[in-house]
Design a protein around this motif. Structure first.
Motif, short mmCIF file in Angstrom:
data_model
loop_
_atom_site.label_atom_id
_atom_site.label_comp_id
_atom_site.label_asym_id
_atom_site.label_seq_id
_atom_site.Cartn_x
_atom_site.Cartn_y
_atom_site.Cartn_z
N VAL A 137 0.84 -1.21 0.00
CA VAL A 137 0.00 0.00 0.00
C VAL A 137 0.87 1.25 0.00
CG1 VAL A 137 -1.67 1.33 1.35
CG2 VAL A 137 -1.97 -1.13 1.08
N MET A 138 1.91 1.26 0.85
CA MET A 138 2.79 2.43 0.93
C MET A 138 3.54 2.63 -0.39
SD MET A 138 2.08 3.63 3.81
CE MET A 138 3.32 4.82 4.22
N THR A 143 2.63 1.65 -3.52
CA THR A 143 1.75 2.12 -4.59
C THR A 143 1.27 3.55 -4.33
OG1 THR A 143 -0.12 1.01 -3.52
CG2 THR A 143 0.98 -0.17 -5.31
N THR A 144 1.07 3.91 -3.06
CA THR A 144 0.70 5.29 -2.74
C THR A 144 1.82 6.25 -3.12
OG1 THR A 144 -0.70 4.53 -0.91
CG2 THR A 144 -0.01 6.84 -0.88
N VAL A 165 1.85 6.73 -6.83
CA VAL A 165 0.77 7.63 -7.28
C VAL A 165 1.18 9.09 -7.07
CG1 VAL A 165 -1.57 8.41 -6.74
CG2 VAL A 165 -1.10 5.97 -7.00
N PHE A 166 1.77 9.39 -5.91
CA PHE A 166 2.19 10.77 -5.65
C PHE A 166 3.29 11.20 -6.62
CE2 PHE A 166 0.36 10.35 -1.27
CZ PHE A 166 -0.54 11.39 -1.41
#
Length: 60
Positions: free
Chosen positions: A26-27, A29-30, A33-34
């Motif tokens: 999750v971290m 892929t987040t 995205v940023f």
């Protein structure tokens, strides 16, 4: 159409099949995205600046 008890049993069965991503995934892929959002903003800012420069050269 299933009765409410069968429906709830089926929902519980389907929820049990869900695989949630790990915290690391999750971290990661987040962060991606940023980074991609920042690169996209930079790209469109550059394109906007080029178009604005071109138009200002044409107009005056």
């Amino acid at each position: 159409m299933a009765n409410p008890l069968q429906f709830l049993q089926q929902v519980r069965s389907e929820v049990g099949k869900i695989t949630w991503p790990a915290r690391r995934e999750v971290m990661l892929t987040t962060g991606m995205v940023f980074v991609m959002a920042a690169l996209t903003a930079l790209f469109f800012s550059l394109v906007d600046w080029i178009i604005r420069f071109g138009v200002s050269q044409i107009i005056g």
